[in-house]
Design a protein around this motif. Structure first.
Motif, PDB file in Angstrom:
ATOM      1  N   ALA A  93       5.448 -18.302  -5.749  1.00  0.00           N
ATOM      2  CA  ALA A  93       4.852 -18.958  -6.929  1.00  0.00           C
ATOM      3  C   ALA A  93       3.633 -18.163  -7.379  1.00  0.00           C
ATOM      4  CB  ALA A  93       4.466 -20.383  -6.576  1.00  0.00           C
ATOM      5  N   PRO A 123      13.138 -16.260  -6.996  1.00  0.00           N
ATOM      6  CA  PRO A 123      12.073 -17.172  -6.559  1.00  0.00           C
ATOM      7  C   PRO A 123      12.422 -17.869  -5.248  1.00  0.00           C
ATOM      8  CG  PRO A 123      12.655 -17.552  -8.862  1.00  0.00           C
ATOM      9  CD  PRO A 123      13.704 -16.659  -8.286  1.00  0.00           C
ATOM     10  N   GLN A 127      10.021 -27.133  -3.072  1.00  0.00           N
ATOM     11  CA  GLN A 127      10.585 -27.698  -4.305  1.00  0.00           C
ATOM     12  C   GLN A 127       9.535 -28.264  -5.257  1.00  0.00           C
ATOM     13  OE1 GLN A 127      11.571 -31.333  -4.758  1.00  0.00           O
ATOM     14  NE2 GLN A 127      10.602 -32.094  -2.899  1.00  0.00           N
ATOM     15  N   TRP A 130       8.054 -25.381  -7.092  1.00  0.00           N
ATOM     16  CA  TRP A 130       8.993 -24.884  -8.125  1.00  0.00           C
ATOM     17  C   TRP A 130       8.993 -25.809  -9.342  1.00  0.00           C
ATOM     18  CZ3 TRP A 130      11.437 -20.956 -10.061  1.00  0.00           C
ATOM     19  CH2 TRP A 130      12.496 -21.159 -10.954  1.00  0.00           C
ATOM     20  N   THR A 135       4.407 -23.624 -12.702  1.00  0.00           N
ATOM     21  CA  THR A 135       5.431 -22.652 -12.299  1.00  0.00           C
ATOM     22  C   THR A 135       6.529 -22.581 -13.358  1.00  0.00           C
ATOM     23  OG1 THR A 135       5.008 -23.191  -9.994  1.00  0.00           O
ATOM     24  CG2 THR A 135       7.032 -21.988 -10.448  1.00  0.00           C
ATOM     25  N   GLY A 165      14.448 -24.500  -5.092  1.00  0.00           N
ATOM     26  CA  GLY A 165      13.380 -23.593  -4.645  1.00  0.00           C
ATOM     27  C   GLY A 165      13.851 -22.715  -3.499  1.00  0.00           C
TER      28      GLY A 165
END
Ligand code: C5P
Length: 404
Positions: A93, A123, A127, A130, A135, A165
């Motif tokens: 991230a 990526p 989660q 994400w 993000t 994610g």
């Protein structure tokens, strides 16, 4: 998977638990024929050591932006130019945020700014991270710039949570990477490419030839296959493997190349004449080896057929592209050749040290009737992809003018 054979890939590794999967990826990419250099962020080195990647890639691993040793080995600019593709696996991230802002505070982000090659990121994060709006905004921003986003998948995560994610598996990343080279800009068109030198016999042992390696023509043929074209390659004697090309016809002399081209040409849409066809041949080929004791004071030469000129003069000629290797007055000589041979395009290169004939790199100036473009010094593979893009543009423009 031929599309990765000989491709130069920078594998960027950022800090995340999935960094260990990048180690598997190195093996897979190499197995598929790619040439890899690894660049790690400082955080990545806390998950997997550079030594692991060095052992797997058999190459030094780059970690520092300003490092005296690596600067002399390959600087960030050289690495950026060298790459056919930059693949960031895993992309954290934090890296995605820095990339979205265009920061250039470490080696990997600097390379990403300095390259004109495609960049793809896989990526990998928790989660919630994400799904966070920040993000998601960053991902939208970089995908609008044409960056490829590979995944992420939904599933069980290293932190014990379940959701989006999770990084894709190395096999899926390899498939995606190979597809990046498949542009399909020439789908449905039939291309004929000539490559390499020709050999003109003097006697059963000796011949006249030139220093052409065939690399440019072979790279153009492979780039055309990746562009979705149906490609036939007619090749003089070279030491190269044809990558991804199903139909290769091997010839030796200019006369054989002429016969072969004329045999194929009626079904062809685009003819690219990259061969360094010998301009002269011996008027008489001695049946026996000419003895050293014989007094040979002169070799009488005659011109070989100009294949390109014959093709462009055909009724219903295909779109024709010639090459011109010049040692002086590049621009005027190339343009004159384009008009004299009645070509749609000509790719001209100044022959000199480190470039052109018998070299891995080249620079080209491409001319067509209404414009030109300079393609600066880079690998012949990268140059070939760029040239195919220009050819596709001009070919489509000519066709749309015909239909209007
Ligand atoms: O006239 P010149 O040899 O410099 O032209 C170069 C271009 O013409 C190249 O595209 C080359 O492949 C093509 N050519 C040819 N037949 C020849 C000589 C050159 O097709 N005999």
């Amino acid at each position: 998977m031929y599309r990765l054979v000989g491709k130069r890939i920078i594998l960027g590794v950022t800090g995340g638990i999935s960094a260990y999967k990048a180690a598997f990826l190195v093996r897979l990419l190499r197995k598929n024929g790619a040439d890899i250099r690894i660049v790690m962020t400082q955080n990545a080195t806390k998950f997997v050591t550079p030594l692991t990647f060095q052992a797997l890639s058999s190459k030094s691993v780059y970690t520092e932006l300003l490092d005296l040793d690596t600067e002399t080995a390959m600087s960030h600019i050289e690495l950026a130019r060298w790459a056919d593709l930059i693949l960031i696996v895993p992309a954290s991230a934090n890296f995605i945020a820095r990339y979205a802002f265009g920061l250039a505070e470490d080696l990997l982000s600097t390379i990403c700014l300095a390259t004109d090659s495609p960049v793809a990121i896989a990526p990998s994060m928790n989660q919630q991270m994400w799904l966070n709006v920040a993000t998601q905004d960053n991902i939208k921003k970089i995908s609008r710039r044409g960056i490829h986003i590979i995944g992420p998948a939904i599933g069980e995560q290293a932190c014990g949570e379940d959701g989006p994610g999770r990084m894709l598996e190395p096999e899926e990343i390899v498939k995606y990477a190979a597809n990046i080279f498949q542009t399909d800009i020439l789908t449905g068109s039939r291309l004929l490419v000539t490559a390499g030198p020709t050999r003109e016999a003097i006697d059963p042992i000796r011949f006249l030839s030139n220093r052409s390696s065939g690399r440019m023509g072979y790279a153009v043929a492979t780039a055309a296959v990746e562009a979705g074209a149906d490609v036939t390659l007619i090749s003089g004697p070279v030491n190269l493997q044809a990558i991804g090309i199903d139909k290769v016809i091997n010839v030796t002399s200019a006369a054989e190349m002429y016969e072969s081209v004329m045999h194929e040409i009626s079904s062809i849409d685009i003819f690219i004449s990259a061969a360094a066809v010998a301009d002269f041949r011996a008027q008489r080929i001695s049946e026996q080896k000419i003895k050293k004791s014989q007094d040979v004071n002169e070799l009488i030469l005659e011109k070989t057929p100009d294949i390109l000129f014959h093709v462009s003069g055909l009724h219903d000629a295909p779109f024709t592209v010639g090459f011109a290797a010049e040692t002086e007055d590049l621009e005027s000589n190339a343009q004159e050749k384009m008009f004299l041979k009645n070509l749609d395009m000509i790719a001209a290169n100044q022959v000199g040290e480190r470039k052109g004939i018998d070299s891995d790199e080249n620079a080209l100036t491409v001319f067509w009737k209404t414009g030109n473009e300079q393609l600066p010094l880079t690998s012949k593979n990268k140059l070939a992809r760029h040239l195919i893009k220009l050819i596709a543009q001009q070919y489509n423009e000519k066709n749309s003018n015909k239909t209007h």
